[in-house]
Design an enzyme around this catalytic site. Structure first.
Site, PDB file in Angstrom:
ATOM      1  N   THR A  44       0.820  -1.208   0.000  1.00 59.13           N
ATOM      2  CA  THR A  44       0.000   0.000   0.000  1.00 59.13           C
ATOM      3  C   THR A  44       0.858   1.263   0.000  1.00 59.13           C
ATOM      4  OG1 THR A  44      -0.229  -0.307   2.389  1.00 59.13           O
ATOM      5  CG2 THR A  44      -2.049  -1.051   1.015  1.00 59.13           C
ATOM      6  N   TYR A 107     -12.912  -0.752   2.028  1.00 57.67           N
ATOM      7  CA  TYR A 107     -14.233  -0.202   1.696  1.00 57.67           C
ATOM      8  C   TYR A 107     -15.356  -1.229   1.788  1.00 57.67           C
ATOM      9  CZ  TYR A 107     -18.076   2.316  -0.401  1.00 57.67           C
ATOM     10  OH  TYR A 107     -19.296   2.896  -0.605  1.00 57.67           O
ATOM     11  N   TYR A 133      -2.401  -8.876   6.264  1.00 55.17           N
ATOM     12  CA  TYR A 133      -2.104  -7.485   6.617  1.00 55.17           C
ATOM     13  C   TYR A 133      -3.369  -6.826   7.137  1.00 55.17           C
ATOM     14  CZ  TYR A 133      -0.657  -2.569   5.873  1.00 55.17           C
ATOM     15  OH  TYR A 133      -0.376  -1.234   6.018  1.00 55.17           O
ATOM     16  N   ARG A 138      -7.015   2.281   7.821  1.00 58.09           N
ATOM     17  CA  ARG A 138      -7.064   2.623   6.410  1.00 58.09           C
ATOM     18  C   ARG A 138      -8.147   1.847   5.649  1.00 58.09           C
ATOM     19  NH1 ARG A 138      -2.320   5.740   4.639  1.00 58.09           N
ATOM     20  NH2 ARG A 138      -3.267   5.627   2.583  1.00 58.09           N
ATOM     21  N   ILE A 203       7.353  -4.183   9.214  1.00 59.90           N
ATOM     22  CA  ILE A 203       7.302  -3.736   7.820  1.00 59.90           C
ATOM     23  C   ILE A 203       7.067  -2.232   7.891  1.00 59.90           C
ATOM     24  CG2 ILE A 203       6.067  -3.853   5.628  1.00 59.90           C
ATOM     25  CD1 ILE A 203       5.511  -6.796   6.230  1.00 59.90           C
TER      26      ILE A 203
END
Length: 292
Positions: A44, A107, A133, A138, A203
């Site tokens: 991302t 979403y 993940y 987000r 990460i």
């Protein structure tokens, strides 16, 4: 293989909006020389949502080529449509990647059963290890520990990148998923504490800017020298926080450009360049971290 300081690599673009492969090679070499433990290509932070499928696959394969076996490459394969994640996984099966990293569908807000079926479908078409993940800030969906535990029973789902910042989950995940399941932080500000409490690494967005320091910090942590690691962490703390002063990867791309690692800080719409007001904040964070 999946431990220490792994960079969530930015994807450089030319001013015409095309991928800048010269800068991409420069970034990979920078991380090899800095001692970074691994690269996530087109995650991302790498603006995966705005790359075409063809660009996505080419950037990953180019990073593998540029790395040339010097460090493992993890491919971002997340999408909010399961069939798209499946497509990425199939196309990258024989690309030389070490693993796939798939963000929870954004979403759509699937149920926990939907999340389970999503990741199960991806795992079934892939020959490489899969890393879950979870970044609810987000995506508007939270992959709960009980669902992670169910998924950990699938042979090639081997790790979780947890960007919740909730350190209490480490012990829960460890208990539910077992000692062999890899836990990676996706939150730089709490990354060192995450490892102190039993995680294997991070990460990292900060790693784009302070690669050598991040690599050293997590080597020290692996050795149990948290006192010295914490000294580095405190120097980087302003970076950890202010690389998110605007939506990531806007600030980190500006910072990497200022360091001369990419030709420019171009982003793809709907992301726009770092605002004038935010630039001194990021510049100050870089100065405090002694990287600029």
């Amino acid at each position: 293989m999946f431990s220490g300081s792994i960079v969530a690599l930015v994807t450089p673009f030319n001013q015409d909006g095309e991928v800048d492969y010269d800068s991409l090679k420069k970034l990979v070499d920078f991380h090899v020389e800095a001692g970074t433990d691994g690269i996530v290509a087109v995650g991302t932070t790498g603006e995966s949502a705005t790359l075409t499928v063809e660009e996505h696959v080419k950037v990953v394969t180019k990073v593998v080529e540029f790395a040339d076996g010097r460090l493992p490459v993890i491919a971002g394969t997340g999408a909010n449509a399961t069939h798209e994640s499946v497509t990425f996984s199939r196309l990258l099966n024989n690309s030389g990647i070490a693993a796939c990293l798939s963000v929870t569908p954004y979403y759509n807000k699937p149920t926990q059963e939907g999340l389970y079926q999503h990741y199960k479908a991806i795992a079934e078409v892939s020959d490489v290890p899969q890393i879950l993940y979870n970044v609810p800030g987000r995506t508007a969906v939270d992959l709960l520990p009980e669902t992670v535990a169910r998924l950990s029973k699938i042979d090639n789902i081997i790790a979780l990148k947890d960007a919740t910042g909730d350190l209490d989950r480490i012990a829960i995940h460890r208990e539910l998923c077992g000692e062999d399941f890899v836990l990676l932080s996706g939150d730089d500000a709490t990354g060192l504490d995450f490892v102190r409490l039993g995680g294997q690494g991070v990460i990292s967005v900060t790693n784009n800017v302070a690669a050598a320091d991040m690599a050293k910090m997590f080597r020290l942590a692996k050795e149990g020298n948290f006192e010295e690691a914490e000294q580095i962490n405190q120097r980087l703390m302003s970076l950890h926080k202010n690389l998110f002063v605007e939506s990531s990867p806007i600030p980190v791309k500006w910072a990497v450009h200022k360091m001369g690692l990419i030709a420019n800080g171009e982003l793809r719409l709907p992301l726009t360049e770092l605002s004038e007001g935010a630039r001194p904040i990021v510049a100050q964070a870089m100065a405090e971290a002694c990287v600029y």
